[in-house]
Design a protein around this motif. Structure first.
Motif, short mmCIF file in Angstrom:
data_model
loop_
_atom_site.label_atom_id
_atom_site.label_comp_id
_atom_site.label_asym_id
_atom_site.label_seq_id
_atom_site.Cartn_x
_atom_site.Cartn_y
_atom_site.Cartn_z
N SER A 29 0.81 -1.22 0.00
CA SER A 29 0.00 0.00 0.00
C SER A 29 0.84 1.26 0.00
CB SER A 29 -0.92 0.01 1.23
OG SER A 29 -0.14 0.13 2.42
N GLN A 30 2.17 1.14 0.06
CA GLN A 30 3.02 2.31 0.12
C GLN A 30 3.02 3.04 -1.23
OE1 GLN A 30 4.57 3.47 2.92
NE2 GLN A 30 3.32 1.87 3.88
N ILE A 31 3.04 4.35 -1.18
CA ILE A 31 3.08 5.19 -2.39
C ILE A 31 4.53 5.57 -2.66
CG2 ILE A 31 2.40 7.40 -3.39
CD1 ILE A 31 -0.11 7.26 -1.66
N ASP A 32 4.96 5.37 -3.87
CA ASP A 32 6.31 5.77 -4.27
C ASP A 32 6.21 7.13 -4.95
OD1 ASP A 32 8.81 6.17 -5.43
OD2 ASP A 32 9.09 4.06 -5.92
N GLY A 33 6.50 8.19 -4.21
CA GLY A 33 6.33 9.54 -4.72
C GLY A 33 7.19 9.85 -5.92
N TRP A 34 8.44 9.42 -5.90
CA TRP A 34 9.34 9.73 -7.01
C TRP A 34 8.89 9.02 -8.28
CZ3 TRP A 34 12.34 13.65 -7.66
CH2 TRP A 34 13.23 13.67 -8.72
N LYS A 35 8.41 7.77 -8.14
CA LYS A 35 7.91 7.05 -9.31
C LYS A 35 6.69 7.77 -9.88
CE LYS A 35 6.46 2.54 -11.03
NZ LYS A 35 5.29 3.10 -11.75
N MET A 36 5.82 8.25 -9.01
CA MET A 36 4.65 8.99 -9.50
C MET A 36 5.09 10.24 -10.25
SD MET A 36 1.82 8.78 -6.45
CE MET A 36 0.63 9.70 -7.45
N LEU A 37 6.13 10.90 -9.75
CA LEU A 37 6.63 12.10 -10.43
C LEU A 37 7.15 11.74 -11.82
CD1 LEU A 37 7.28 15.16 -10.17
CD2 LEU A 37 9.57 14.47 -9.42
N LEU A 38 7.92 10.65 -11.91
CA LEU A 38 8.47 10.25 -13.20
C LEU A 38 7.37 9.91 -14.20
CD1 LEU A 38 11.46 7.99 -12.08
CD2 LEU A 38 11.56 10.31 -12.98
N ASP A 39 6.24 9.43 -13.69
CA ASP A 39 5.11 9.10 -14.58
C ASP A 39 4.42 10.35 -15.12
OD1 ASP A 39 5.53 6.40 -14.25
OD2 ASP A 39 4.06 6.18 -12.64
N ASN A 40 4.75 11.51 -14.55
CA ASN A 40 4.11 12.77 -14.98
C ASN A 40 5.11 13.75 -15.57
OD1 ASN A 40 1.06 12.93 -13.97
ND2 ASN A 40 2.22 11.73 -12.48
N VAL A 41 6.22 13.24 -16.07
CA VAL A 41 7.27 14.08 -16.66
C VAL A 41 7.21 13.99 -18.18
CG1 VAL A 41 9.77 14.18 -17.02
CG2 VAL A 41 8.84 14.05 -14.70
N ALA A 42 7.45 15.12 -18.85
CA ALA A 42 7.54 15.15 -20.31
C ALA A 42 9.02 15.06 -20.71
CB ALA A 42 6.91 16.42 -20.87
N SER A 43 9.50 13.85 -20.88
CA SER A 43 10.93 13.67 -21.19
C SER A 43 11.29 14.27 -22.55
CB SER A 43 11.30 12.18 -21.15
OG SER A 43 10.50 11.45 -22.07
N ASN A 44 10.32 14.36 -23.45
CA ASN A 44 10.58 14.95 -24.77
C ASN A 44 10.94 16.43 -24.69
OD1 ASN A 44 9.93 12.48 -25.79
ND2 ASN A 44 8.12 13.14 -26.92
N ALA A 45 10.58 17.07 -23.56
CA ALA A 45 10.78 18.52 -23.44
C ALA A 45 12.18 18.89 -22.94
CB ALA A 45 9.74 19.10 -22.49
N LEU A 46 12.98 17.91 -22.56
CA LEU A 46 14.32 18.19 -22.04
C LEU A 46 15.25 18.69 -23.14
CD1 LEU A 46 14.80 15.01 -19.79
CD2 LEU A 46 13.68 17.19 -19.23
N ILE A 153 4.77 14.35 -2.56
CA ILE A 153 3.82 13.64 -3.45
C ILE A 153 3.12 12.52 -2.69
CG2 ILE A 153 3.64 12.22 -5.52
CD1 ILE A 153 6.08 13.83 -6.59
N GLU A 154 3.87 11.82 -1.85
CA GLU A 154 3.28 10.74 -1.06
C GLU A 154 2.23 11.28 -0.09
OE1 GLU A 154 6.76 9.02 0.66
OE2 GLU A 154 7.53 8.38 -1.29
N LYS A 155 2.45 12.48 0.40
CA LYS A 155 1.50 13.12 1.30
C LYS A 155 0.27 13.61 0.55
CE LYS A 155 1.21 16.77 4.81
NZ LYS A 155 1.94 17.88 5.49
N ASN A 156 0.46 13.99 -0.71
CA ASN A 156 -0.64 14.54 -1.52
C ASN A 156 -0.57 13.93 -2.92
OD1 ASN A 156 -2.64 16.02 -2.73
ND2 ASN A 156 -1.65 18.00 -2.47
#
Length: 421
Positions: A29-46, A153-156
């Protein structure tokens, strides 16, 4: 029969049992905040994304003065204005300058993050991914900051559905202040440059204005934040109204404004660029005529410089067309010269660029229809339907949308590389 007939709630290791509930593992049940962040990144924009391979940047010995002005501003921590807005018409070289600055900042260890908008890419033509992408890049530079962002992110975990200003405060400003206050990060040495290119390619004027407002309130409002934000955009409504002097826009006092087309005349740079690039193409060509010291002629170059009217996009298009390996650079350059009307700049802005695009496409039409088994398809029909009231960037968008639909069909067979570029 059950061994514990009256049991209602007990724990064995990490297993929780509750009445009327399924059994689950607490660790799952643990939330991985960094993984969630990576799922919302536009890597094409770098700035160094593989999706932006061979991204435009300033050629050697070109745009030297404006590049120096940009880098001096980024490196001057004492300058009162922490937002720079570079505006210019389509083809003025804004993206090439931002790419050059991003690479120089990366080399000098001052690049905090970069985001390159693109109207044709759904991951970078809106506001959905920009704050997570900025936060991710900043976090990658410092482990304590990365961990703090992940905890936020894990908190929210619904933060990615919040308004942009809430995202910026939660994912960037809050974590940065927390890590600085704990003594784990020295703000004076942190990578502080945030570069945003192509604001005008973010869909919707309201969205563009929201990003500018968020930057003002979140990144510029606190003097303890070290970030210096450089934005490049066409001078469209959102940024034009924010920077205007009368009536005074909300960024007028806060922004260092570089009106690129007005402040810097790119004519000399374009001349050097054309000479260098076309002569280099000639040296690599199998056409012996291109090896002559008399090719290209000064008259040819000056005609192209006049047609460019200070816009690098014209010169870059000429170079791409002349460099196509399936044809002779001498013949291709002659074709462009023949297409170019006398008299230099026309009445409509960048009209000569439109003429160049249309002639290149018309010339390519025979090649494309030659590999088309279903004859009679006129791919210029869409362009012709709009050309009476077409702006230069609209023409480019229409051409791109058409070729995107045809790319899968032809798999690149028989298509010059410049088409996909």
């Amino acid at each position: 029969m059950s061994m514990f007939p009256n049991a209602q709630n007990f724990r064995v290791d990490n297993m929780h049992l509750h009445p009327f509930q399924h059994v689950y593992n607490a660790q799952d049940s643990q939330i991985d905040g960094w993984k969630m962040l990576l799922d919302n990144v536009a890597s094409n924009a770098l700035h160094d994304s593989s999706a932006r391979f061979d991204a435009p940047k300033c050629d050697e010995d070109t745009r030297v003065e404006v590049t120096k002005e940009l880098m001096d501003w980024i490196q001057d921590h004492e300058a009162p204005q922490r937002l720079l807005c570079m505006t210019g018409a389509a083809g003025a070289g804004k993206s090439a300058l931002q790419q050059t600055i991003a690479e120089e900042c990366s080399d000098s260890n001052t690049l905090g993050s970069a985001f390159f908008f693109s109207a044709g890419d759904p991951t970078r033509n809106n506001l959905t991914y920009i704050v997570p992408t900025i936060a991710c890049q900043l976090g990658l530079h410092h482990s304590a900051l990365r961990n703090t962002i992940a905890k936020a992110i894990e908190k929210n975990p619904l933060i990615f559905k919040k308004k942009m200003r809430v995202q910026m405060e939660t994912l960037v400003v809050g974590p940065f202040k927390h890590v600085c206050a704990s003594g784990e990060l020295d703000r004076s040495t942190f990578l502080h440059a945030i570069l945003i290119d192509g604001l005008d390619e973010c869909s919707g004027e309201e969205n563009q204005a929201e990003l500018l407002s968020t930057i003002k309130h979140c990144l510029l409002g606190d003097p303890d934040l070290p970030f210096r934000v450089a934005i490049a955009s066409r001078p469209e409504w959102a940024i034009r109204s924010a920077l205007c002097s009368e009536p005074e826009g909300y960024l007028y006092q806060l922004a260092y404004h570089i009106p690129l087309s007005d402040k810097y005349d790119a004519t000399a740079d374009i001349r050097r660029y054309l000479w260098r690039k076309i002569q280099d193409i000639g040296r690599r060509s199998h056409d012996r005529r291109a090896h002559s010291s008399l090719w290209p002629t000064e008259e040819d170059i000056e005609k192209l410089v006049a047609a460019a009217s200070g816009q690098f996009v014209y010169a870059a298009t000429v170079v791409k067309y002349v460099s196509e390996r399936r044809g002779s650079p001498v013949d291709r350059l002659k074709a462009i010269i023949d297409w170019t009307p006398e008299g230099g700049q026309q009445t409509r802005p960048l009209e000569l660029l439109d003429i160049l695009y249309r002639n290149i496409l018309s010339n390519a039409k025979e090649l494309y229809e030659g590999v088309d088994t279903n004859r009679g398809r006129d791919f210029l029909l869409l362009v012709r339907a709009h050309q009476d009231d077409l702006h230069e960037h609209e023409l480019a968008d229409i051409v791109k949308s058409y070729f995107d639909k045809w790319k899968e069909r032809y798999k690149g067979d028989g298509f010059p590389k410049w088409v996909w570029d």
